[in-house]
Structure formats: structure tokens, C-alpha cells
Design an enzyme around this catalytic site. Sequence first.
Site, short mmCIF file in Angstrom:
data_model
loop_
_atom_site.label_atom_id
_atom_site.label_comp_id
_atom_site.label_asym_id
_atom_site.label_seq_id
_atom_site.Cartn_x
_atom_site.Cartn_y
_atom_site.Cartn_z
N MET A 194 -8.46 8.26 9.35
CA MET A 194 -9.01 8.70 8.06
C MET A 194 -9.95 9.89 8.25
O MET A 194 -10.94 10.01 7.53
CB MET A 194 -9.76 7.55 7.38
CG MET A 194 -8.83 6.42 7.01
SD MET A 194 -9.66 5.11 6.14
CE MET A 194 -10.36 4.18 7.49
N ASP A 197 0.83 -1.21 0.00
CA ASP A 197 0.00 0.00 0.00
C ASP A 197 0.86 1.25 0.00
O ASP A 197 2.05 1.21 0.26
CB ASP A 197 -0.86 0.02 1.27
CG ASP A 197 -2.00 -0.98 1.20
OD1 ASP A 197 -2.25 -1.48 0.11
OD2 ASP A 197 -2.59 -1.26 2.25
N LYS A 220 -3.50 3.08 -2.19
CA LYS A 220 -4.86 3.62 -2.17
C LYS A 220 -4.81 5.08 -1.75
O LYS A 220 -4.26 5.40 -0.72
CB LYS A 220 -5.71 2.88 -1.14
CG LYS A 220 -5.94 1.44 -1.48
CD LYS A 220 -6.78 0.85 -0.37
CE LYS A 220 -6.75 -0.66 -0.44
NZ LYS A 220 -7.22 -1.25 0.79
#
Length: 498
Positions: A171, A35, A57
Site C-alpha cells: 500500500m 474485495d 475497497k
Amino acid sequence: MTGTVTLVGAGPGDKGLLTLAGAQALARADAVVYDRLVGEDILDLIPPEAERVPVGKENHHHPVPQHEINDILVRLTREGKHVARLKGGDCFLFGRGGEECEHLLANGVPFRVIPGVTSALAAPAFAGIPVTHRDFTSSVHLITAHARAGKELHIDFDSLVRLDGTLVFLMGLSALEQVADGLLRAGMPADMPAAVIENGARGTQRKVVCGLSELAAQVRAAGLQSPALIVVGRVCSLSGALDWFTPLPLHGKTVVVTRPRARAGTLADKLRARGANVIEAPCIEMSQREDTQPLAAALQQPHDWAVFTSPAGVPAAVRALRALGRDLRALYGMKLAAIGKGTADALAAYGLTADLVPAQYDGEHLADALVDAMPQGGSALLLRAAQGGQVLPEKLAAAGIRVTDVPLYDTMHRCDKVDALRGLLADGKVDAVTFTSVSTVEGFVGAVGGDYKGVTACCIGAQTAEAAKRYFADVKIAKNATIDDLVACIEEEITDAS
Ligand code: SAH
């Protein structure tokens, strides 16, 4: 035969926070699927022959959709590969690791899971925030504040406030205003201590700590960016007193280490331990020469001294001797000279004690010391790189010493982080570059080019500094040519300058 998948939690970025089991899984992998949030230094641990598959991502635009990642994992295992699936932080915390395992299970692919240090705990720890503390709270809650594009957040703020624990939102930077509003509306006090930590547990970490009602404005003013997480709770009030990370002498400084990878470790680790953001960008590579004839020929003649001018020369000599069907006893009867402490240590690793190490660790002083040791003349066998400097053989020859210069290996210039380095230099983000030999200077400058205004070249010795002065206006030299003194030099020079 089908391969396997090992999910590996890579931790928050710093190589030191990868687990030992994770590092072993990487070392054994035939392919690594990783990632975006996995640190560069960790990617450096991937064996060169392993296939690398980046599936990074970005928030709201997934370059590789999850179902494709799942398919990639299965396809690689069908090719018989042992795949390491590297994920930021811990594999099962908001990383869709569970979905990947379900897919592997459905396809009959064996898997195992190596947990990682989650950013949810590591970032607060590096910001001086213990997520639980008996005087404040006994619970901590990890929440995602990721909203699907254009959708409202689905968070039960009333319940969260009632928990009276420490809240960590991942996030959540783009939803910071909504998170703070939601908590305040649910009755959390406006002055509840809170923090946002950017690049937590990395050399580039930044944080903003204040009362909850002020948080969004202060974070936007400071320009904090992703990856970042939000911590809310009374434990945040400890963040000043318990901050051990920001006071480190090299905190906030970016230092480039140009030594070859095999030798970069200690210097890079020592700089990291002082809080620096270290970029390991090896600029030279050693390549053993296959032609051992020059050594075989040299060994036909007697020599008084065997001379080593770099730590790498010692294992190179052992390998070359082995290729000739011999070993270090071929040097029997010769005295041993080492250019510096590192080289003497390399000899010591083979049980040999250097008979001579000059007071100053460079070719010139080594030549002088050898000339002093052979007042009646004599002979010296130089076991070193083909690209070694000429000062040493010339000075010895001038003093009437017979010199046999045997090239054991080549020092080749290379740098595989050129683009990243150019970008950082252009943005003025590099504070210092470290050079441990003339060839690292040439390798770095040759590969990266450009302008080094505002960058300090920290050099291990005088000859290296001479080379650096051709390109850098600001050149500093370690007191003695040792890694510890080089670290001390960086600490003095670049912290004084700021
Ligand atoms: N599995 C990961 C989390 C993945 S979700 C873990 O355990 O850490 C991605 C979110 O993690 C980011 O949006 C950010 O909120 C957080 N994050 C990851 N690395 C971070 C870091 N070094 N500093 C601060 N937050 C980080």
C-alpha cells in the site's frame, strides 16, 4: 440454522495461485463477499447460483466501510448461508481479516481461515527477487506504507535500516517518495537495489528496478499504478538474472479465450504458462435439448456410421441416450467417426476408439473421409449441435449417403464480459482473440461488436478462419486443428508482430 464464514485468501490475482482448499470453499459457498483485488478468473469460480457481494475497497475511499462488511457477513450467516469471504493475497496480512474474525466471534458465528499466497512474496517471486538469500540477507520484513488521508507516515525508518533485511512495503505507491526519503535519511545507501512491482504475479505485471535514490523518479516516469508494492534490499540485484517471467514468449500479451467455460481450461492454462495475460470470455454456451424424440426415431433405423463433430457431442449423446433409458451400446455395430483429435479423445474417455479421424479437422474433410469409407454408399447418423454447419450433410447426401442429422444440443451465443472486452479493445490492449469454432466467432462478434484493428484472430481451422475473416483483417490458422497448434500459432504470430 446459522451459516458459517470461511475467510479465503485469493492470492495475488492469478487463478493458479488460489489454494485448492480456497477453490473448494468457493465451490461450496452459498454467498461470496469479495474485495476489489480478487482476480476476475477467480470470481469465475463462484457457482452461478451463489449470491455475489462485492465490497471492493479503494485507497482512501472505502465504498463499503468495514463495519458494514462485518454486518453483511453476520446477516448472511443468519440467513443460514455458508459464506466465503474472499480477500486479496493472504487474509491476515493487511486485510483486516483479524477484525472480521473478532466480529464473527462476538456474534457467535463459526468461522475458519484458509490462508492465501500473499502478494508480498508472490510479486517478488515473479519479478526474479528471492526475498531471502544466504549471500545477501536472512530476514524479510513486511510493512504497510499506508497513511491515513492527510496524515504523516508512522514508520520507524532507523529501525528498518538497522535490520539489514529485505523490506517489502505494501500500500505504498502513493507514499513512495516518503518511503525512499525516510530510508535514505536513516542512512541506507543511495544505490541500495530496490524495485516497484505493479500487478505482481499477474499477466500484466510490470516492474522498475534501480538504486533507491532513483526509484521514485523512475517509477513515476514509467507510470506504474496500484496495486503495486515496493521491495528494498540487496536481493533486488538478482532481479535481472533470475527473471524467469518476463522472458516467457507471451509475456505482456493479452489473449482472449472465447471457448465455452467447460472447455476453456486447457487453452487458457497453456497460454498462461507461456506468460500471457489471459481473459476467459466464453462466447458460446451448450444447452442440452430435452426433446430426445429425434434420437429415438433415428435409432429405429440402422446406420453404418455414428459421426461426432465436436467433443461436446459425445457427453451430449450419452445424456440423450440416458434420457431414453439407454446407453452407448445403442450405437452397437456402427463405426465411429470423429472430426478431430479432441473429439476422438472425448470418445476415448468412454472407452471407445474412433474408427475414422480426417487428416484435417473440419467438416469438409470429415465428409470426404466418410465418402471414401463408404464407396458403395451407406448411412450416417450425425450426433451434434442443432446449429451444425451444412457442408457435412450436404456433401454426404451428394455422394448418395443417407444422412440422419440429430440435434442433441443448442449452441447459444453469450458473453458476460462484454463491457470489459469493449474497454480493452478501445484502448488497443488486446493482442489476440482465439476462436475454436465458427460459433465462437459469431458469439464474440455478436456480443462485443466494434473494431478489431491491431487484433489477431487466431483460429483452430479453415472454416473458423473463414468466419473470422468477415470481421478481422488479421486472421491466422493453426497448423493442425489442435489446442497445442493453436497455442503455437499465437506464439509465432503475436510475438513476431511485436
Ligand atoms: N492481503 C493482501 C494485501 C492487502 S493490502 C496480500 O496478502 O497480498 C493491499 C496492497 O497489497 C496493495 O496496496 C499492494 O501494495 C499490495 N498488492 C496486492 N496485490 C498485489 C499485486 N498483485 N501486485 C503488487 N502488489 C499487490
